[in-house]
Design a protein around this motif. Structure first.
Motif, short mmCIF file in Angstrom:
data_model
loop_
_atom_site.label_atom_id
_atom_site.label_comp_id
_atom_site.label_asym_id
_atom_site.label_seq_id
_atom_site.Cartn_x
_atom_site.Cartn_y
_atom_site.Cartn_z
N ASP A 220 9.29 -51.02 6.98
CA ASP A 220 10.10 -51.92 7.78
C ASP A 220 11.57 -51.82 7.42
O ASP A 220 12.43 -52.16 8.22
CB ASP A 220 9.63 -53.37 7.59
N VAL A 221 11.86 -51.39 6.18
CA VAL A 221 13.25 -51.21 5.74
C VAL A 221 13.34 -49.84 5.06
O VAL A 221 12.33 -49.30 4.61
CB VAL A 221 13.68 -52.33 4.75
N PRO A 222 14.52 -49.26 4.98
CA PRO A 222 14.66 -47.93 4.34
C PRO A 222 14.13 -47.93 2.91
O PRO A 222 14.33 -48.89 2.16
CB PRO A 222 16.16 -47.68 4.39
N ILE A 223 13.48 -46.84 2.52
CA ILE A 223 12.85 -46.76 1.20
C ILE A 223 13.89 -46.84 0.08
O ILE A 223 13.65 -47.43 -0.98
CB ILE A 223 12.03 -45.45 1.11
N GLY A 224 15.07 -46.26 0.31
CA GLY A 224 16.12 -46.34 -0.70
C GLY A 224 16.57 -47.77 -0.95
O GLY A 224 16.84 -48.16 -2.09
#
Length: 253
Positions: A220-224
């Motif tokens: 749902d959100v960037p892995i970084g």
């Protein structure tokens, strides 16, 4: 570094865990099975897939995070609170052991217990759904960081608490609702746009999203951003614990 002191604290805490091993083992197995019956069967019959993943498999990362976070907090908070309650913490503080060694002993044991529970949950879930882990190294990394960071939070709660009721106050009234509202059993993309924005202020979203990405390659959100969030939370907890031992807040008084 006094490894003998760290080992003594770690072994003492783990011995308490192994004395109630069956209870510690059966509880997550039964609770996971119940979640699969309620969510996997009842809701799963209406929601077949979420972003191409069967609903039963989709909720597994959320179930693991739910158990790991609550277990890490409860084990760490009780581990440091009980010496305060009995007064034996003064013997520990007067020993040639610095705050880092105390934290490593207690938090290491709590994180190990939470990791054990997480593995049990994964094994239990494999009997209900077919699981595939797209990024196993990332999965292990997120699991270890979650165990560590929330064990640190539990350590802070254990020092803050003045009675047994307060030990459950933060996990029950704050942490557990954040987990349920953090996308444990749904994708935040299923929410209306306004609620998607509000949900992003929930720090647990980044943990669950990153952990789910390690299984299915979707987030749902960037892995970084997920890794930055859990790293920042870990550093914040370490800073608070350093301040506690530096000032003696709720320890020496």
């Amino acid at each position: 570094m006094n490894w003998a002191a760290i080992g003594a604290i770690y072994r003492f805490e783990m011995a308490r865990f192994f004395r109630t091993l069956m209870q510690s083992f059966l509880s997550p197995v039964l609770s996971t099975s119940l979640y699969f019956v309620v969510f996997g069967a009842a809701i799963g019959s209406r929601i077949q897939e979420v972003e191409g993943v069967s609903y039963g498999a989709f909720i597994v990362p959320g179930l693991v995070m739910l158990s790991v976070i609550t277990q890490a907090i409860s084990n760490a908070s009780f581990g440091i609170y009980f010496p305060k309650f009995t007064g034996t913490i003064y013997e520990l503080l007067s020993a040639p052991v610095n705050f880092l060694e105390i934290v490593l002993g207690y938090v290491g044991a709590a994180a190990t217990k939470a990791l054990f529970i997480g593995i049990v949950i994964l094994l239990t879930a494999s009997f209900f759904v077919e699981l595939s882990i797209a990024h196993p190294l990332a999965m292990v990394l997120f699991l270890l960081l979650t165990c560590l960071s929330f064990a640190l939070l539990g350590f802070i709660i254990g020092i803050w608490a003045t009675n047994f009721e307060q030990l459950q106050l933060v996990p029950l009234l704050i942490v557990t609702p954040l987990i349920f509202l953090g996308g444990s059993f749904y994708s935040i993309s299923m929410l209306p746009p306004m609620w998607q924005t509000i949900t992003l202020f929930n720090p647990v979203v980044y943990l669950i999203s990153g952990f789910r990405w390690s299984f299915f390659g979707m987030a749902d959100v960037p892995i970084g951003l997920s890794l930055m969030a859990i790293a920042a939370f870990t550093c914040l907890c370490l800073g608070v614990i350093w301040w506690i031992f530096r000032t003696g807040w709720r320890i020496r008084s």
